[in-house]
Enzyme design. Sequence first.
Site: not given
Length: 192
Positions: A13, A88, A127, A139, A150
Amino acid sequence: MNIILLGPPGAGKGTQAKRLVDERNMVQLSTGDMLRAARTSGTEMGKKVAEVMDRGDLVTDEIVIGLIREQLESGQSGGGYIFDGFPRTLAQADALAALMDELGQTLDAAIELQVNDEVLVERIVGRAREAAAAGEPVRADDNEESLKIRLMAYYKQTSPLIGYYYAKGDLKTVDGLASMDEVAASIARVLA
Ligand code: ADP
């Protein structure tokens, strides 16, 4: 054109939103980015947000709806808004519909980036690995433990939005497993 990008963490996204900003002068409203900014503010709210995010859970509807409201009320829509990572939950979706109504704006499409779970895990763990190798900050929620939470949050709280926008007649589905350029081309077809 105001659009929502819908999909699980790692679906791409953010990447697609940034392209739309560059190519179409659209305005990206990423609640994830807003919350990452809020967490460094040193406020009590920021600390709470950091804890919830690092765990991989969703922060409260009240907080994110407040952040989006602020942006919509003060902001410039340029070539249109891209909602990235928002809504969300169903409550957030209803709140967004009401806000857009209030502001005399319309939502034109909810674009679902369809991917599969193995790819997501690979992308996110990759990532984190790449960032670490490049000496960049990783992160705090890009680890397997938070990732599971998540993903669960996505399936329990966010995936019902696919049916919600389908029923509204706003859902468009694109193949998020295709190359970045192909995904961008699919999105362009939706926007045409
Ligand atoms: P990703 O795209 O990898 O899922 P985001 O940057 O969109 O990550 O979001 C990171 C975290 O920020 C989420 O796991 C959640 O804790 C919080 N967050 C972002 N957007 C929302 C939202 N709309 N509602 C609740 N929590 C949110």
